[in-house]
Design a protein around this motif. Structure first.
Motif, mmCIF file in Angstrom:
data_model
loop_
_atom_site.group_PDB
_atom_site.id
_atom_site.type_symbol
_atom_site.label_atom_id
_atom_site.label_comp_id
_atom_site.label_asym_id
_atom_site.label_seq_id
_atom_site.Cartn_x
_atom_site.Cartn_y
_atom_site.Cartn_z
ATOM 1 N N PRO A 279 38.857 27.007 24.803
ATOM 2 C CA PRO A 279 39.227 28.222 25.319
ATOM 3 C C PRO A 279 39.469 27.989 26.968
ATOM 4 N N ILE A 280 40.365 28.808 27.378
ATOM 5 C CA ILE A 280 40.441 28.825 29.117
ATOM 6 C C ILE A 280 40.631 30.084 29.443
ATOM 7 N N ARG A 281 40.018 30.613 30.408
ATOM 8 C CA ARG A 281 40.033 31.925 30.758
ATOM 9 C C ARG A 281 40.187 32.111 32.235
ATOM 10 N N PRO A 282 41.208 33.171 32.782
ATOM 11 C CA PRO A 282 41.260 33.384 34.230
ATOM 12 C C PRO A 282 39.678 34.046 34.450
ATOM 13 N N ASP A 283 39.442 33.887 35.949
ATOM 14 C CA ASP A 283 38.111 34.098 36.352
ATOM 15 C C ASP A 283 38.315 34.615 37.564
ATOM 16 N N HIS A 284 37.467 35.516 38.314
ATOM 17 C CA HIS A 284 37.462 36.141 39.493
ATOM 18 C C HIS A 284 38.838 36.594 39.997
ATOM 19 N N VAL A 285 39.491 37.479 39.400
ATOM 20 C CA VAL A 285 40.666 38.055 39.809
ATOM 21 C C VAL A 285 40.466 39.256 40.876
ATOM 22 N N PRO A 286 41.303 39.517 41.516
ATOM 23 C CA PRO A 286 41.421 40.338 42.557
ATOM 24 C C PRO A 286 41.353 41.866 41.795
ATOM 25 N N THR A 287 40.732 42.777 42.579
ATOM 26 C CA THR A 287 40.693 44.111 42.142
ATOM 27 C C THR A 287 42.138 44.866 42.610
ATOM 28 N N MET A 288 42.829 45.478 41.532
ATOM 29 C CA MET A 288 43.986 45.937 42.006
ATOM 30 C C MET A 288 44.008 47.294 42.096
ATOM 31 N N ALA A 289 45.053 48.086 42.478
ATOM 32 C CA ALA A 289 45.140 49.573 43.089
ATOM 33 C C ALA A 289 44.939 50.192 41.586
ATOM 34 N N GLY A 290 44.102 51.515 41.958
ATOM 35 C CA GLY A 290 43.690 52.240 40.856
ATOM 36 C C GLY A 290 42.112 51.741 39.993
ATOM 37 N N GLU A 291 41.759 50.757 40.626
ATOM 38 C CA GLU A 291 40.478 50.167 40.069
ATOM 39 C C GLU A 291 39.329 50.273 41.072
ATOM 40 N N ASP A 292 38.106 50.557 40.370
ATOM 41 C CA ASP A 292 37.006 50.947 41.309
ATOM 42 C C ASP A 292 36.246 49.916 41.956
ATOM 43 N N ASN A 293 36.442 48.513 41.618
ATOM 44 C CA ASN A 293 35.618 47.686 42.137
ATOM 45 C C ASN A 293 34.213 47.361 41.738
ATOM 46 N N SER A 294 33.906 48.028 40.581
ATOM 47 C CA SER A 294 32.726 48.050 40.439
ATOM 48 C C SER A 294 32.102 46.828 39.467
ATOM 49 N N ILE A 295 33.083 46.234 39.159
ATOM 50 C CA ILE A 295 32.813 44.844 38.509
ATOM 51 C C ILE A 295 33.683 43.775 39.378
ATOM 52 N N PRO A 296 33.348 43.578 40.568
ATOM 53 C CA PRO A 296 34.359 42.496 41.414
ATOM 54 C C PRO A 296 34.639 41.232 40.546
ATOM 55 N N GLY A 297 35.984 40.978 40.578
ATOM 56 C CA GLY A 297 36.306 39.664 39.670
ATOM 57 C C GLY A 297 36.745 40.080 38.540
ATOM 58 N N TYR A 298 36.210 41.134 37.655
ATOM 59 C CA TYR A 298 36.558 41.122 36.359
ATOM 60 C C TYR A 298 37.259 42.492 35.851
ATOM 61 N N HIS A 299 37.916 43.163 36.834
ATOM 62 C CA HIS A 299 38.842 44.296 36.362
ATOM 63 C C HIS A 299 40.099 43.687 35.715
ATOM 64 N N ILE A 300 40.616 44.560 34.868
ATOM 65 C CA ILE A 300 41.692 44.266 33.641
ATOM 66 C C ILE A 300 43.196 43.907 34.430
ATOM 67 N N THR A 301 43.291 44.436 35.368
ATOM 68 C CA THR A 301 44.839 44.601 35.887
ATOM 69 C C THR A 301 45.059 43.021 36.288
ATOM 70 N N GLY A 302 44.230 42.657 37.227
ATOM 71 C CA GLY A 302 44.342 41.214 37.659
ATOM 72 C C GLY A 302 44.183 39.905 36.610
ATOM 73 N N LYS A 303 43.357 40.410 35.391
ATOM 74 C CA LYS A 303 43.287 39.474 34.634
ATOM 75 C C LYS A 303 44.515 39.301 33.684
ATOM 76 N N LEU A 304 45.393 40.616 33.593
ATOM 77 C CA LEU A 304 46.314 40.435 32.810
ATOM 78 C C LEU A 304 47.708 39.726 33.507
ATOM 79 N N PHE A 305 47.393 39.847 34.941
ATOM 80 C CA PHE A 305 48.507 39.224 35.621
ATOM 81 C C PHE A 305 48.318 37.596 35.357
ATOM 82 N N ALA A 306 46.897 37.280 35.524
ATOM 83 C CA ALA A 306 46.881 35.776 35.463
ATOM 84 C C ALA A 306 46.999 35.321 34.200
ATOM 85 N N VAL A 307 46.769 36.005 32.994
ATOM 86 C CA VAL A 307 47.259 35.735 31.696
ATOM 87 C C VAL A 307 48.432 35.438 31.535
ATOM 88 N N GLY A 308 49.362 36.253 32.227
ATOM 89 C CA GLY A 308 50.914 36.074 32.143
ATOM 90 C C GLY A 308 51.201 34.763 33.067
#
Length: 315
Positions: A279-308
Motif C-alpha cells: 500500500p502507498i498513500r498520499p500524506d499531508h495534503v494541502p487544505t483546499m477551498a471549502g475545507e475547514d482545516n480541522s484536520i490539517p493535511g488530511y482533508h479529502i479534496t487534496g487527497k483526491l488530487f494526489a490520488v490522480g
C-alpha cells in the motif's frame, strides 16, 4: 502498488469519493476518531474490517494510535501488559487478513509543526516546521529523564517480543520515521532520524516482518537521496507515505505532490525496481477551498488530487 487512502471507520462521503476515483484500499487511522485509539479485540476488529469490505474496500493498514503508548516507548511500568495487548492486536488483525501495522517511536512529543496555516498554491493551506520557534516552547517532563539509549533499549525490548508474533500472524510492522527527523525536539530525544538508525532497527530482529514505513517527506527532510534510499531498504519497505517537503529537519514546508523538490516519478520507478507491491498513500495534503482545516493535511479534496497524480505516475 495499491494506492490507498486514510478513510474513517464509518462510511461517509469520503468512502464514495474514494471508490469513484478508483481507490479500493483503506488505511485505518485513529486521527479520524480522536484520542480513543483503535480497537484491539477480535469482534470489534471483525466488524470494522467488514464495514470496509462490504463496500468493496480492502483495509490494508492500521496506523495512528495502535495499542502502544509512551509506557512502552519509555520503558515504564505497565509496558509488559501493553506489549501483550499489542500482540493480541497483531494476532487478531492477522486472522482478519490485514497486511500492515504502521507505528512510531516518538515519545513525549509526537508529530510536531509550528504552523498549520502556511499559504500554498492558490490560497490553499499547508503545514510547516521551524525549529527556532519550536525550541522556545516548554520541555516535556519526560525529556528530563530520557536519553537516546533509553529509547533504543525500549525499542529493542519491544521488537524482540512483538516481531516473532507479527511474523507468525502474517502481519508486517512498518516503523515510521520521527517527524521531524531531528536529534531532539524541545529537549526530547528522537532516534528514528536517519538511514543508519533504520539499519540498526532492522538488525535488532532480522525478519521480513520487521520493516519500514517509508515516509518520503521525512526522508527528504533527512537530506537523503530518495530513490537511492528506496533501493537501499528494498523489500523491508512495508508501506509508503507519498509526500514531499521543501527544506530540512531544521525548517520545512509541506508541498503539493506535484510541486516539491523530489522527482516523484523517479521515486515511483525506484519502488517498482525493488519490487514493492504494498500500500502507498498520499500524506499531508494541502487544505483546499471549502475545507475547514480541522484536520490539517488530511482533508479529502487534496487527497483526491494526489490520488490522480499518483495514478498518472504509475501509468
Amino acid at each position: 502498488m495499491d494506492v490507498a487512502l486514510v478513510l474513517p471507520p464509518e462510511p461517509d462521503e469520503r468512502w464514495e469519493l474514494a471508490t469513484q476515483v478508483g481507490v479500493e484500499t483503506a488505511v485505518y487511522h485513529s486521527l479520524e476518531i480522536g484520542d480513543g485509539g483503535c480497537p484491539s479485540n477480535y469482534d470489534d476488529l471483525l466488524h470494522l474490517t467488514n464495514r470496509y469490505r462490504d463496500r468493496g474496500i480492502e483495509p490494508a493498514v492500521f496506523e495512528g494510535s495502535v495499542p502502544i503508548t509512551d509506557e512502552t516507548r519509555l520503558g515504564l511500568d505497565g509496558r509488559d501488559e501493553e506489549i501483550d495487548e499489542f500482540c493480541r492486536f497483531l494476532r487478531n488483525i492477522g486472522e482478519l487478513g490485514v497486511e500492515v501495522v504502521c507505528y512510531d517511536w516518538m515519545a513525549g512529543l509526537r508529530w510536531a509543526r509550528t504552523s498549520t496555516t502556511t499559504p500554498a498554491r492558490g490560497g490553499s493551506l499547508t503545514t510547516a516546521y521551524d525549529n527556532e520557534q519550536m525550541r522556545r516552547g516548554p520541555t516535556p517532563p519526560a525529556a528530563r529523564n530520557t536519553a537516546e539509549a533509553d529509547l533504543w533499549e525500549s525499542l529493542e525490548y519491544f521488537l524482540e517480543r512483538v516481531v516473532p508474533v507479527a511474523e507468525e500472524a502474517g502481519v508486517k510492522l512498518g516503523l515510521h520515521p520521527d517527524d521531524p527527523p531531528r536529534e531532539k525536539v524541545r529537549g526530547m530525544p528522537r532516534i528514528i532520524t536517519s538511514v543508519e538508525a533504520y539499519d540498526r532497527v532492522l538488525e535488532i530482529v532480522d525478519s521480513p516482518a520487521n520493516g519500514i514505513t517509508f515516509c518520503q517527506g521525512n526522508f527528504a527532510a533527512m537530506g537523503v537521496d530518495i530513490p537511492e534510499t528506496i533501493r537501499h531498504f528494498g523489500d523491508r519497505i512495508q508501506f509508503v507515505h507519498f509526500r514531499d517537503v521543501d527544506g530540512d529537519a531544521d525548517g520545512f514546508v509541506e508541498t503539493w505532490h506535484d510541486e516539491g523538490p523530489t522527482d516523484m516519478q523517479v521515486a515511483i520507478d525506484a519502488y517498482r525496481e525493488v519490487g514493492f507491491d504494498g500500500p502507498i498513500r498520499p500524506d499531508h495534503v494541502p487544505t483546499m477551498a471549502g475545507e475547514d482545516n480541522s484536520i490539517p493535511g488530511y482533508h479529502i479534496t487534496g487527497k483526491l488530487f494526489a490520488v490522480g497524480y499518483m495514478k498518472g505516475l504509475l501509468e
